[in-house]
Write a protein that holds these residues in place. Structure first.
Motif, PDB file in Angstrom:
ATOM      1  N   CYS A  12      44.647  37.390  34.734  1.00 11.41           N
ATOM      2  CA  CYS A  12      43.703  37.432  35.854  1.00 11.41           C
ATOM      3  C   CYS A  12      44.504  37.561  37.147  1.00 11.41           C
ATOM      4  CB  CYS A  12      42.827  36.184  35.858  1.00 11.41           C
ATOM      5  SG  CYS A  12      43.713  34.653  36.222  1.00 11.41           S
ATOM      6  N   SER A  14      44.465  35.650  39.494  1.00 12.85           N
ATOM      7  CA  SER A  14      44.672  34.254  39.904  1.00 12.85           C
ATOM      8  C   SER A  14      43.924  33.955  41.192  1.00 12.85           C
ATOM      9  CB  SER A  14      46.154  33.889  40.049  1.00 12.85           C
ATOM     10  OG  SER A  14      46.655  34.310  41.294  1.00 12.85           O
ATOM     11  N   CYS A  15      43.542  32.710  41.340  1.00 12.26           N
ATOM     12  CA  CYS A  15      42.832  32.273  42.545  1.00 12.26           C
ATOM     13  C   CYS A  15      42.966  30.760  42.636  1.00 12.26           C
ATOM     14  CB  CYS A  15      41.354  32.700  42.501  1.00 12.26           C
ATOM     15  SG  CYS A  15      40.365  31.718  41.352  1.00 12.26           S
ATOM     16  N   GLN A  18      43.046  28.369  39.532  1.00  8.92           N
ATOM     17  CA  GLN A  18      44.050  28.425  38.455  1.00  8.92           C
ATOM     18  C   GLN A  18      44.636  27.040  38.144  1.00  8.92           C
ATOM     19  OE1 GLN A  18      47.146  31.114  39.684  1.00  8.92           O
ATOM     20  NE2 GLN A  18      47.934  29.761  41.256  1.00  8.92           N
ATOM     21  N   GLY A  46      44.000  31.881  34.346  1.00  8.40           N
ATOM     22  CA  GLY A  46      44.220  30.640  35.072  1.00  8.40           C
ATOM     23  C   GLY A  46      43.209  29.538  34.832  1.00  8.40           C
ATOM     24  N   CYS A  47      42.015  29.885  34.352  1.00  2.61           N
ATOM     25  CA  CYS A  47      41.004  28.839  34.142  1.00  2.61           C
ATOM     26  C   CYS A  47      39.952  29.305  33.148  1.00  2.61           C
ATOM     27  CB  CYS A  47      40.371  28.445  35.476  1.00  2.61           C
ATOM     28  SG  CYS A  47      39.115  29.599  36.036  1.00  2.61           S
ATOM     29  N   VAL A  49      36.940  30.202  33.620  1.00  2.00           N
ATOM     30  CA  VAL A  49      35.921  31.161  34.050  1.00  2.00           C
ATOM     31  C   VAL A  49      35.995  32.429  33.188  1.00  2.00           C
ATOM     32  CG1 VAL A  49      35.183  32.685  35.927  1.00  2.00           C
ATOM     33  CG2 VAL A  49      35.747  30.307  36.420  1.00  2.00           C
ATOM     34  N   ASN A  50      37.201  32.985  33.068  1.00  2.00           N
ATOM     35  CA  ASN A  50      37.360  34.202  32.254  1.00  2.00           C
ATOM     36  C   ASN A  50      38.279  34.003  31.049  1.00  2.00           C
ATOM     37  OD1 ASN A  50      35.756  35.953  33.882  1.00  2.00           O
ATOM     38  ND2 ASN A  50      37.420  36.024  35.367  1.00  2.00           N
TER      39      ASN A  50
HETATM   40  S1  SF4 Z   1      40.221  33.337  35.503  1.00  2.00           S
HETATM   41 FE1  SF4 Z   1      40.016  31.531  36.842  1.00  2.00          FE
HETATM   42  S2  SF4 Z   1      41.992  31.398  37.934  1.00  2.00           S
HETATM   43 FE2  SF4 Z   1      41.838  33.473  37.118  1.00  2.00          FE
HETATM   44  S3  SF4 Z   1      40.952  34.685  38.807  1.00  2.00           S
HETATM   45 FE3  SF4 Z   1      39.271  34.039  37.445  1.00  2.00          FE
HETATM   46  S4  SF4 Z   1      38.476  32.151  38.379  1.00  2.00           S
HETATM   47 FE4  SF4 Z   1      40.537  32.518  39.252  1.00  2.00          FE
END
Ligand code: SF4
Length: 118
Positions: A12, A14-15, A18, A46-47, A49-50
């Motif tokens: 991803c 990242s944001c 993460q 990172g998390c 969400v995806n």
């Molecule tokens: S998967 Fe999580 S950490 Fe990665 S960009 Fe999406 S929301 Fe942000």
């Protein structure tokens, strides 16, 4: 889709959500996995969400969690946790083991199953 051999890494951008430093982790993993020539896939998200969605379609997956404890997926299925300190070397070992299985014909890459193999 440019790489025809080795590990296809999905990550991803990242944001703030993460659970670990995605960009640096991907760089470290790519450096450490350059010797793998077996076509296979690794998702580094990172998390949650995806993460779980991508992990479902890759051979090895990692999704950032809270308190430095992250989830590892094997062949798309939730398998175990790994902590920050261990993460890169642990993933490298898992990728090496999976590549050896694929090379030996004991396992098939998720990319082959999903028609993503080059
Ligand atoms: S998967 Fe999580 S950490 Fe990665 S960009 Fe999406 S929301 Fe942000």
């Amino acid at each position: 889709g440019l790489r025809t051999r080795g590990v296809r890494v999905v990550s991803c951008p990242s944001c703030a959500r993460q659970g670990f430093d995605v960009i640096r982790t991907v760089q470290k993993l790519e450096d450490a996995l350059g010797h793998i020539k077996t076509p296979m896939s690794l998702s580094v998200l990172g998390c949650v969400v995806n993460g779980p969605g991508e992990a479902r379609e890759t051979d090895i997956g990692i999704t950032g969690g809270g308190n430095g404890k992250h989830m590892v997926y094997l062949s798309g299925i939730t398998d175990h946790h790994v902590e920050d300190d261990d993460m890169v070397s642990h993933i490298v070992r898992l990728v090496e083991a999976k590549a050896a299985e694929i090379d030996a014909g004991a396992s098939v890459s998720m990319d082959t199953l999903h028609g993503k193999a080059a």
